[in-house]
Design a protein around this motif. Sequence first.
Motif, PDB file in Angstrom:
ATOM      1  N   ASP A 175     -30.003  37.183  15.967  1.00  0.00           N
ATOM      2  CA  ASP A 175     -29.389  36.606  14.770  1.00  0.00           C
ATOM      3  C   ASP A 175     -29.332  35.087  14.850  1.00  0.00           C
ATOM      4  O   ASP A 175     -29.489  34.400  13.835  1.00  0.00           O
ATOM      5  CB  ASP A 175     -27.971  37.157  14.584  1.00  0.00           C
ATOM      6  CG  ASP A 175     -27.942  38.552  13.993  1.00  0.00           C
ATOM      7  OD1 ASP A 175     -29.009  39.047  13.576  1.00  0.00           O
ATOM      8  OD2 ASP A 175     -26.842  39.143  13.952  1.00  0.00           O
ATOM      9  N   ALA A 176     -29.122  34.564  16.048  1.00  0.00           N
ATOM     10  CA  ALA A 176     -28.994  33.117  16.207  1.00  0.00           C
ATOM     11  C   ALA A 176     -30.311  32.407  15.884  1.00  0.00           C
ATOM     12  O   ALA A 176     -30.334  31.398  15.170  1.00  0.00           O
ATOM     13  CB  ALA A 176     -28.543  32.776  17.624  1.00  0.00           C
ATOM     14  N   VAL A 177     -31.415  32.933  16.398  1.00  0.00           N
ATOM     15  CA  VAL A 177     -32.722  32.334  16.108  1.00  0.00           C
ATOM     16  C   VAL A 177     -33.064  32.529  14.634  1.00  0.00           C
ATOM     17  O   VAL A 177     -33.590  31.625  13.970  1.00  0.00           O
ATOM     18  CB  VAL A 177     -33.820  32.937  17.008  1.00  0.00           C
ATOM     19  CG1 VAL A 177     -35.189  32.356  16.663  1.00  0.00           C
ATOM     20  CG2 VAL A 177     -33.503  32.685  18.472  1.00  0.00           C
ATOM     21  N   PHE A 178     -32.772  33.701  14.113  1.00  0.00           N
ATOM     22  CA  PHE A 178     -33.004  33.968  12.691  1.00  0.00           C
ATOM     23  C   PHE A 178     -32.264  32.943  11.830  1.00  0.00           C
ATOM     24  O   PHE A 178     -32.837  32.366  10.894  1.00  0.00           O
ATOM     25  CB  PHE A 178     -32.534  35.378  12.358  1.00  0.00           C
ATOM     26  CG  PHE A 178     -32.535  35.704  10.893  1.00  0.00           C
ATOM     27  CD1 PHE A 178     -33.714  36.028  10.241  1.00  0.00           C
ATOM     28  CD2 PHE A 178     -31.357  35.680  10.167  1.00  0.00           C
ATOM     29  CE1 PHE A 178     -33.719  36.323   8.884  1.00  0.00           C
ATOM     30  CE2 PHE A 178     -31.352  35.979   8.810  1.00  0.00           C
ATOM     31  CZ  PHE A 178     -32.531  36.305   8.169  1.00  0.00           C
ATOM     32  N   ALA A 179     -31.000  32.683  12.154  1.00  0.00           N
ATOM     33  CA  ALA A 179     -30.213  31.726  11.377  1.00  0.00           C
ATOM     34  C   ALA A 179     -30.770  30.315  11.512  1.00  0.00           C
ATOM     35  O   ALA A 179     -30.759  29.544  10.546  1.00  0.00           O
ATOM     36  CB  ALA A 179     -28.755  31.762  11.833  1.00  0.00           C
ATOM     37  N   ALA A 180     -31.284  29.972  12.700  1.00  0.00           N
ATOM     38  CA  ALA A 180     -31.864  28.646  12.895  1.00  0.00           C
ATOM     39  C   ALA A 180     -33.075  28.430  11.990  1.00  0.00           C
ATOM     40  O   ALA A 180     -33.276  27.337  11.453  1.00  0.00           O
ATOM     41  CB  ALA A 180     -32.258  28.461  14.361  1.00  0.00           C
ATOM     42  N   VAL A 181     -33.882  29.481  11.818  1.00  0.00           N
ATOM     43  CA  VAL A 181     -35.072  29.364  10.964  1.00  0.00           C
ATOM     44  C   VAL A 181     -34.675  29.374   9.485  1.00  0.00           C
ATOM     45  O   VAL A 181     -35.103  28.520   8.709  1.00  0.00           O
ATOM     46  CB  VAL A 181     -36.058  30.517  11.247  1.00  0.00           C
ATOM     47  CG1 VAL A 181     -37.272  30.417  10.316  1.00  0.00           C
ATOM     48  CG2 VAL A 181     -36.513  30.482  12.695  1.00  0.00           C
ATOM     49  N   MET A 206     -26.523  41.088   9.472  1.00  0.00           N
ATOM     50  CA  MET A 206     -26.220  40.262  10.655  1.00  0.00           C
ATOM     51  C   MET A 206     -24.828  40.576  11.194  1.00  0.00           C
ATOM     52  O   MET A 206     -23.892  40.844  10.434  1.00  0.00           O
ATOM     53  CB  MET A 206     -26.329  38.775  10.312  1.00  0.00           C
ATOM     54  CG  MET A 206     -27.735  38.296  10.019  1.00  0.00           C
ATOM     55  SD  MET A 206     -27.786  36.572   9.440  1.00  0.00           S
ATOM     56  CE  MET A 206     -27.223  35.697  10.917  1.00  0.00           C
ATOM     57  N   LYS A 207     -24.714  40.493  12.530  1.00  0.00           N
ATOM     58  CA  LYS A 207     -23.423  40.722  13.185  1.00  0.00           C
ATOM     59  C   LYS A 207     -22.873  39.454  13.846  1.00  0.00           C
ATOM     60  O   LYS A 207     -21.667  39.334  14.042  1.00  0.00           O
ATOM     61  CB  LYS A 207     -23.565  41.816  14.250  1.00  0.00           C
ATOM     62  CG  LYS A 207     -24.094  43.148  13.728  1.00  0.00           C
ATOM     63  CD  LYS A 207     -23.182  43.739  12.677  1.00  0.00           C
ATOM     64  CE  LYS A 207     -23.697  45.085  12.189  1.00  0.00           C
ATOM     65  NZ  LYS A 207     -22.872  45.621  11.075  1.00  0.00           N
ATOM     66  N   ASP A 208     -23.759  38.551  14.202  1.00  0.00           N
ATOM     67  CA  ASP A 208     -23.378  37.325  14.907  1.00  0.00           C
ATOM     68  C   ASP A 208     -22.601  36.416  13.949  1.00  0.00           C
ATOM     69  O   ASP A 208     -23.167  35.833  13.019  1.00  0.00           O
ATOM     70  CB  ASP A 208     -24.639  36.618  15.418  1.00  0.00           C
ATOM     71  CG  ASP A 208     -24.329  35.415  16.310  1.00  0.00           C
ATOM     72  OD1 ASP A 208     -23.374  34.680  16.003  1.00  0.00           O
ATOM     73  OD2 ASP A 208     -25.067  35.196  17.292  1.00  0.00           O
ATOM     74  N   GLN A 209     -21.295  36.281  14.190  1.00  0.00           N
ATOM     75  CA  GLN A 209     -20.444  35.530  13.273  1.00  0.00           C
ATOM     76  C   GLN A 209     -20.743  34.029  13.281  1.00  0.00           C
ATOM     77  O   GLN A 209     -20.673  33.369  12.241  1.00  0.00           O
ATOM     78  CB  GLN A 209     -18.969  35.785  13.612  1.00  0.00           C
ATOM     79  CG  GLN A 209     -18.550  37.240  13.454  1.00  0.00           C
ATOM     80  CD  GLN A 209     -18.678  37.732  12.025  1.00  0.00           C
ATOM     81  OE1 GLN A 209     -17.930  37.308  11.147  1.00  0.00           O
ATOM     82  NE2 GLN A 209     -19.638  38.617  11.775  1.00  0.00           N
ATOM     83  N   GLU A 210     -21.104  33.492  14.436  1.00  0.00           N
ATOM     84  CA  GLU A 210     -21.462  32.073  14.505  1.00  0.00           C
ATOM     85  C   GLU A 210     -22.732  31.803  13.706  1.00  0.00           C
ATOM     86  O   GLU A 210     -22.845  30.784  13.027  1.00  0.00           O
ATOM     87  CB  GLU A 210     -21.638  31.631  15.957  1.00  0.00           C
ATOM     88  CG  GLU A 210     -20.329  31.366  16.691  1.00  0.00           C
ATOM     89  CD  GLU A 210     -19.527  30.233  16.047  1.00  0.00           C
ATOM     90  OE1 GLU A 210     -20.124  29.191  15.714  1.00  0.00           O
ATOM     91  OE2 GLU A 210     -18.308  30.400  15.863  1.00  0.00           O
ATOM     92  N   ALA A 211     -23.679  32.710  13.807  1.00  0.00           N
ATOM     93  CA  ALA A 211     -24.926  32.555  13.054  1.00  0.00           C
ATOM     94  C   ALA A 211     -24.658  32.635  11.551  1.00  0.00           C
ATOM     95  O   ALA A 211     -25.220  31.871  10.756  1.00  0.00           O
ATOM     96  CB  ALA A 211     -25.934  33.622  13.477  1.00  0.00           C
TER      97      ALA A 211
END
Length: 311
Positions: A175-181, A206-211
Amino acid sequence: PVRAAVLLVAVALSAACASAFAQPPGPDRLEYLARCEGGGGIVPCSESRIRTPGLLPRDKITALEGVSEATVNWYVLHDSSARVRASGVEKRIQDEALLQKIAVEDRDKTVRIAAVKKTQDQRFLERVSLSGDSQEVRRETVARLTNQEFVQKIALDRSQHPEVRHAAVVALESDAVFAAVIGEKKPYYIKSEYVWQWLDVRVHAMKDQEALKHLAWSAEPLAVQIFAAEALVDQPVLADLVQRHPQERVREAAVKRLTDQGLLLSIALNHPDEVIEEYAAGSLKDQSALVQLFSTAPTEGVRSSAAGNVT
């Protein structure tokens, strides 16, 4: 007499060949054609093509199911029809070396894609994903990759063709890489309407709250910010969006996700936007909070929004 006899034999052979080529298509006939076209038949290929029409692609595709492996191999490498070559690859070819040869050498991208979809060698797929001459082939190749580190590199590489990048983004597990893109300025998908329906589903999963927080604040398209707010569950993050986000639709999406009764009461009593106050009041369930709301709420609209929750 000798010349007449030779002529009769030639006519008989010609008739036999014409009859053979006039038979319904089938494995035996395809085997014969392969031998002829390879130079090993009793009738020269050029002569057979002149005297009789060739099989239609659909007939060859049907017949390929029953011929020998060697015949299939010949047709997927040499037949003039891309449909025939692609069908042979899809239905019959299992040899990894042959699949790789076709994936990089066939003149038609649909045949190369058919080979890529069956290739198992990840190292080979990685090479093709970076160096293929067709974005469609590269896109299908990226979709077959399993090495997440390699997929991430393609997804983050802004020099890649948008369709190739999208194939990598779809394959991302982080999720973190997905959000970065997705949160880039001038993102690759900004003009790609076909991406939006998929993006809605992907962000909501998505589950990653920071993302999600990153997307809610930083994604360039407003729609992605809203998707992220609708997917968040972290209550302080949602409350912060409600209080400070510059976009009304994001604030509204965030307040609808709040369940923390203390945060909802605070927003219902103190938010500068009366619409947001009413949304918050309508979500209050705690009876003591409702009592406080009714005694201190500044507007009738806020009190009316909460009235149905009083027991």
